[in-house]
Design a protein around this motif. Structure first.
Motif, PDB file in Angstrom:
ATOM      1  N   SER A 347      34.952  27.869  -8.405  1.00  0.00           N
ATOM      2  CA  SER A 347      35.529  26.600  -7.975  1.00  0.00           C
ATOM      3  C   SER A 347      35.026  26.203  -6.591  1.00  0.00           C
ATOM      4  CB  SER A 347      37.065  26.697  -7.967  1.00  0.00           C
ATOM      5  OG  SER A 347      37.558  26.964  -9.260  1.00  0.00           O
ATOM      6  N   CYS A 348      35.028  27.152  -5.635  1.00  0.00           N
ATOM      7  CA  CYS A 348      34.675  26.824  -4.246  1.00  0.00           C
ATOM      8  C   CYS A 348      33.184  26.531  -4.102  1.00  0.00           C
ATOM      9  CB  CYS A 348      35.090  27.970  -3.324  1.00  0.00           C
ATOM     10  SG  CYS A 348      36.876  28.234  -3.253  1.00  0.00           S
ATOM     11  N   ARG A 354      28.747  20.245  -5.182  1.00  0.00           N
ATOM     12  CA  ARG A 354      28.893  18.883  -5.704  1.00  0.00           C
ATOM     13  C   ARG A 354      29.446  17.901  -4.660  1.00  0.00           C
ATOM     14  NH1 ARG A 354      32.043  19.889 -11.457  1.00  0.00           N
ATOM     15  NH2 ARG A 354      30.436  21.125 -12.534  1.00  0.00           N
ATOM     16  N   LYS A 355      30.095  18.457  -3.608  1.00  0.00           N
ATOM     17  CA  LYS A 355      30.790  17.629  -2.602  1.00  0.00           C
ATOM     18  C   LYS A 355      31.932  16.821  -3.230  1.00  0.00           C
ATOM     19  CE  LYS A 355      26.680  16.979   0.326  1.00  0.00           C
ATOM     20  NZ  LYS A 355      25.736  17.675  -0.527  1.00  0.00           N
ATOM     21  N   GLU A 356      32.635  17.467  -4.188  1.00  0.00           N
ATOM     22  CA  GLU A 356      33.765  16.828  -4.846  1.00  0.00           C
ATOM     23  C   GLU A 356      34.734  17.897  -5.309  1.00  0.00           C
ATOM     24  OE1 GLU A 356      32.033  16.439  -9.401  1.00  0.00           O
ATOM     25  OE2 GLU A 356      31.839  14.722  -8.024  1.00  0.00           O
ATOM     26  N   THR A 357      35.988  17.486  -5.621  1.00  0.00           N
ATOM     27  CA  THR A 357      37.024  18.428  -6.033  1.00  0.00           C
ATOM     28  C   THR A 357      36.697  19.016  -7.409  1.00  0.00           C
ATOM     29  OG1 THR A 357      38.699  17.241  -4.763  1.00  0.00           O
ATOM     30  CG2 THR A 357      39.484  18.686  -6.523  1.00  0.00           C
ATOM     31  N   VAL A 358      36.938  20.322  -7.543  1.00  0.00           N
ATOM     32  CA  VAL A 358      36.707  21.025  -8.812  1.00  0.00           C
ATOM     33  C   VAL A 358      38.023  21.664  -9.238  1.00  0.00           C
ATOM     34  CG1 VAL A 358      35.514  22.928  -9.943  1.00  0.00           C
ATOM     35  CG2 VAL A 358      34.274  21.433  -8.353  1.00  0.00           C
ATOM     36  N   ILE A 359      38.531  21.282 -10.437  1.00  0.00           N
ATOM     37  CA  ILE A 359      39.787  21.812 -10.968  1.00  0.00           C
ATOM     38  C   ILE A 359      39.460  22.755 -12.129  1.00  0.00           C
ATOM     39  CG2 ILE A 359      42.005  21.260 -12.019  1.00  0.00           C
ATOM     40  CD1 ILE A 359      41.733  20.286  -9.154  1.00  0.00           C
ATOM     41  N   SER A 386      39.767  23.681  -6.108  1.00  0.00           N
ATOM     42  CA  SER A 386      39.066  23.706  -4.816  1.00  0.00           C
ATOM     43  C   SER A 386      38.583  22.306  -4.435  1.00  0.00           C
ATOM     44  CB  SER A 386      37.867  24.663  -4.865  1.00  0.00           C
ATOM     45  OG  SER A 386      37.222  24.709  -3.608  1.00  0.00           O
ATOM     46  N   THR A 387      38.719  21.991  -3.142  1.00  0.00           N
ATOM     47  CA  THR A 387      38.267  20.702  -2.599  1.00  0.00           C
ATOM     48  C   THR A 387      37.330  20.961  -1.422  1.00  0.00           C
ATOM     49  OG1 THR A 387      40.306  19.594  -3.238  1.00  0.00           O
ATOM     50  CG2 THR A 387      38.997  18.539  -1.530  1.00  0.00           C
ATOM     51  N   PRO A 388      36.170  20.290  -1.390  1.00  0.00           N
ATOM     52  CA  PRO A 388      35.254  20.519  -0.264  1.00  0.00           C
ATOM     53  C   PRO A 388      35.815  19.929   1.031  1.00  0.00           C
ATOM     54  CG  PRO A 388      34.441  18.732  -1.624  1.00  0.00           C
ATOM     55  CD  PRO A 388      35.631  19.303  -2.347  1.00  0.00           C
ATOM     56  N   ILE A 389      35.526  20.596   2.139  1.00  0.00           N
ATOM     57  CA  ILE A 389      35.865  20.098   3.478  1.00  0.00           C
ATOM     58  C   ILE A 389      34.604  19.448   4.031  1.00  0.00           C
ATOM     59  CG2 ILE A 389      36.693  20.703   5.779  1.00  0.00           C
ATOM     60  CD1 ILE A 389      37.932  23.224   4.503  1.00  0.00           C
ATOM     61  N   LEU A 390      34.663  18.127   4.246  1.00  0.00           N
ATOM     62  CA  LEU A 390      33.484  17.363   4.633  1.00  0.00           C
ATOM     63  C   LEU A 390      33.617  16.860   6.064  1.00  0.00           C
ATOM     64  CD1 LEU A 390      33.062  15.209   1.390  1.00  0.00           C
ATOM     65  CD2 LEU A 390      31.931  17.377   1.943  1.00  0.00           C
ATOM     66  N   LEU A 391      32.515  16.947   6.825  1.00  0.00           N
ATOM     67  CA  LEU A 391      32.467  16.311   8.141  1.00  0.00           C
ATOM     68  C   LEU A 391      32.196  14.829   7.973  1.00  0.00           C
ATOM     69  CD1 LEU A 391      32.477  16.559  11.228  1.00  0.00           C
ATOM     70  CD2 LEU A 391      30.018  17.028  11.124  1.00  0.00           C
ATOM     71  N   ASP A 392      31.292  14.497   7.070  1.00  0.00           N
ATOM     72  CA  ASP A 392      31.023  13.131   6.646  1.00  0.00           C
ATOM     73  C   ASP A 392      30.569  13.210   5.194  1.00  0.00           C
ATOM     74  OD1 ASP A 392      28.177  13.780   6.712  1.00  0.00           O
ATOM     75  OD2 ASP A 392      28.295  13.502   8.878  1.00  0.00           O
ATOM     76  N   ARG A 393      30.109  12.105   4.641  1.00  0.00           N
ATOM     77  CA  ARG A 393      29.771  12.097   3.220  1.00  0.00           C
ATOM     78  C   ARG A 393      28.677  13.086   2.859  1.00  0.00           C
ATOM     79  NH1 ARG A 393      29.795   5.765   1.160  1.00  0.00           N
ATOM     80  NH2 ARG A 393      32.031   5.382   1.546  1.00  0.00           N
TER      81      ARG A 393
END
Length: 732
Positions: A347-348, A354-359, A386-393
């Motif tokens: 998941s992580c 992908r830079k997107e949430t994975v369920i 899991s959800t990515p932690i992004l500084l920007d896009r």
């Protein structure tokens, strides 16, 4: 039954209570009917009040009435000159005390905490100030109205429990109660309220004690609402708010309880407070591991059996390392270090790729977990979101994940929590990254500063070397300048001596010539006397002697005047008289003394000065300086020309100075001579009555004694203008 109330009856309601009684609400309700409220705290005060006959009704605290037979109640009625109804108020009502109140002659027996508005209504009805609502045909009253309690219970949207007072046994529940506790109606009715709670409350008190004390306070009218921790049938704790109302019949002592699950409210408050605490940690620069650990624990406290982790992407942008996961197995967290991200990296790793949430709701059957399925099964993990932690896009910092030991899909609350956690983690990680970047910049800046310091040190050494060379050259230049000044002084002294000799030579030579001639005439007269002196010869001698005396006297006076002008070269302010004066007065005296000479030369002297201009200065040196300037214009500006004008003007500059201008329409000063006009002994009329000291003396007076400055402007053939800028108050 009392007769109807009339306006001539007493209008005071007496409150006799041993403790402080809030009579404000009662006073407000009764004031509309013109009643006053009087409060006393002792029995003798109450007896004294009713003897006056002004008390219409008395409210008596049981604690003040006497512990044995409430004897103050009948004494008040006996002391009143008219029938006095007494309402007994009890802090701890009981059936035994109710019987005593009736025997003591009390009209009404109520709890001391009885609602003030309801109490006012009871008083007004008892005194027949207001009438009871009429009974209408076909409309039920509370006395005749019968309501099915179970029907009301079933229709309530809140969780409702009916139980017995004393043993807390549950008698009836509604649907909402069954849903809240996850139990059937039969299960609930076969138990009591204590069985729905843990034995001990979070504050350490036994649950039975807390519930008993709360019910006693409710019966005394002190509270109606209190909090308790209860348990779901699954064992999940629930923070609940209980509102209880006693229901007493002739046969039963019951308690109606409304139960509200306030767990979401408390969790929301804890989340809000935790977020604020985290932001404070970030603001004061707490370490990233400490901050992320507190964040994970905060989110886990909001979950039902969930575990959270934070993974960070390494600087290589490919591998990860674990940053926080306090409730996860340490061996599992260590095994994640160095794993790569990718399109099928759990998941992580997949969320960061992908830079997107994975369920992933079922790890065992999801292809994303194929490489790591055995490890997850080993530790009993079945779901991971899991959800990515992004500084920007485009910039990934890491991921925030929630793990569960059962197959599960996230609900809206779960998604909100993971968004909150990701946002806070992003703030903390970004702040740490910025600090690391600032540290790198600081180190680089220190290197640049060190290099620049070395360059500046070398430049300083070179500058000091050049400075030494310049100092040597300056010393040589100073020596040369001193030598030139000395030579200039010697040259000026030579010019002065030549000028003085030339100027004095003429009058002294004329005097010597005339004296020598008279010496010869005297010798001839002496010889003539030996041979006989004729009268004509003596008369001729006397005539010649008188003429000679005039010539000698005139030339000697001329020499004395020249010597006096030389003596005035230095001007000393210590010997000058300072005073406050009007500039117009000084100029008027000067113009009067020079007017004859100006007219003799056929010129015009013009004055343009405001008489009221005042100065605190030295009028003598000022007049001398102006006289020198005017004489300079007369002698050098017009060169015996028979026409022209000299104008003297002055005005206030507004900045504490007075500007005095002397201009003429004469021949002007050649440009080559302008730099030397203030030099001592410089003159273009040497031997013709000019000593070259007039402008030098003027310059010394203006810049020294008067503390000002002097400027000159001249155009050959069109005249010259001198401007003096003098302070209104001369320096001390």
């Amino acid at each position: 039954m009392m007769p109807p109330f009339s306006s001539d009856q007493p209008l005071t309601i007496l409150i006799a209570a041993s403790t402080t009684y809030d009579a404000a609400a009662l006073r407000r309700m009764l004031a509309r009917h013109h009643f006053e409220v009087q409060v006393v705290s002792r029995g003798d005060e109450a007896l004294s009040a009713v003897r006056d006959g002004k008390v219409a009704l008395a409210l008596l605290d049981v604690a003040l009435a006497g512990s044995a037979s409430l004897e103050l109640c009948p004494r008040l009625q006996q002391a009143s000159p008219h029938p006095l109804p007494v309402f007994l108020l009890s802090a701890h009502p009981s059936d035994e005390e109710r019987v005593l109140a009736r025997e003591a002659g009390a009209s009404v027996y109520l709890p001391l905490s009885f609602n003030a508005e309801d109490l006012a209504e009871r008083i007004l009805l008892h005194l027949q100030v207001i009438s009871p609502a009429p009974v209408l045909a076909g409309v039920p009253t509370m006395a005749t109205l019968e309501v099915n309690y179970h029907t009301m219970l079933a229709g309530s949207p809140d969780a409702i429990v009916l139980m017995q007072r004393g043993n807390h046994r549950i008698l009836d529940v509604n649907l909402r109660t069954r849903q809240m506790f996850g139990m059937t109606e039969t299960e609930l009715i076969q138990t009591d309220l204590l069985a729905l709670c843990p034995p001990v409350q979070p504050d350490g008190q036994p649950t039975e004690h807390v519930l008993t004390v709360a019910q006693e306070q409710i019966m005394a009218g002190e509270i109606q609402l209190f909090d308790m921790e209860m348990r779901h049938s699954s064992g999940r704790p629930m923070s609940c708010e209980l509102r209880m109302v006693p229901l007493t019949t002739a046969e039963h002592r019951l308690m109606h309880a409304r139960i509200v699950d306030i767990t979401p409210r408390k969790l929301a408050a804890e989340l809000r407070d935790g977020k604020n605490a985290l932001l404070e940690m970030i603001a004061r620069g707490a370490g990233l591991p400490e901050t992320l650990d507190k964040l994970v624990r905060l989110i886990e406290a909001q979950l039902d059996g969930g575990h959270c982790t934070v993974m960070l992407l390494n600087p290589d942008g490919v591998t990860v390392h674990s940053a926080a996961g306090p409730s996860m197995p340490r061996a599992y967290m260590d095994a994640l270090n160095g794993l790569p991200i990718g399109p099928a990296a759990g998941s992580c790793g997949t969320a960061m790729f992908r830079k997107e949430t994975v369920i992933v709701s079922d790890i065992q059957n999801d292809p994303l977990w194929a490489p790591y399925r055995n490890a997850a099964v080993h530790y009993g993990l079945r779901a991971c979101w899991s959800t990515p932690i992004l500084l920007d896009r485009g910039t990934v910092l890491g991921s925030f994940a929630m793990y569960y030991h059962d197959v599960r899909e996230p609900n809206e609350e779960d998604r909100r929590l993971i968004r909150t956690a990701t946002h806070l983690a992003g703030i903390a990680i970004a702040r740490t990254r910025r600090e690391e970047e600032l540290l790198r910049h600081r180190e680089h800046l220190e290197d640049l500063v060190a290099a620049r310091t070395a360059e500046l040190r070398q430049a300083k050494e070179e500058a000091e070397h050049v400075n030494e060379e310049l100092s040597t050259a300056l010393n040589n230049l100073s020596m040369t300048q001193d030598e030139l000044v000395r030579r200039d002084k010697l040259a000026a002294l030579g010019a002065l001596v030549a000028g003085v000799a030339h100027e004095l030579n003429t009058p002294i030579g004329n005097a010597l010539t005339m004296a020598g001639s008279m010496e010869e005439r005297t010798a001839e007269l002496r010889r003539d006397m030996e041979g006989g002196l004729r009268k004509s010869v003596l008369e001729a001698y006397l005539e010649q002697a008188a003429s000679a005396d005039a010539v000698v006297l005139r030339n000697l006076n001329r020499a004395a005047a020249l010597v006096d002008s030389f003596k005035r070269i230095a001007v000393d302010s210590a010997h000058s008289q300072r005073s406050r004066f009007a500039l117009g007065d000084v100029v008027a005296q000067l113009m009067q003394s020079l007017q004859a000479e100006v007219q003799r030369r056929g010129l015009e002297l013009i004055e343009d000065i405001e008489h009221w201009l005042e100065m605190d200065s030295y009028p003598g040196p000022l007049g001398q300086a102006l006289q020198h300037l005017i004489e300079n214009s007369l002698v050098h500006g017009f060169d015996n020309r028979g026409s022209g004008s000299v104008t003297l003007s002055a005005h206030d500059t507004g900045n504490g100075e007075i500007a005095i201008t002397l201009s003429d329409t004469g021949v002007g000063i050649p440009e080559a001579n302008l730099p030397r006009i203030y030099d001592p002994f410089f003159t273009t009329r040497m031997g013709s009555g000019g000593s070259g000291l007039g402008l030098y003396i003027t310059h010394n007076i203006v810049t020294g004694v008067l503390g000002g400055r002097i400027d000159v402007a001249s155009t050959p053939g069109r005249g010259t203008s001198f401007m003096l800028r003098l302070p209104k108050v001369a320096p001390l």
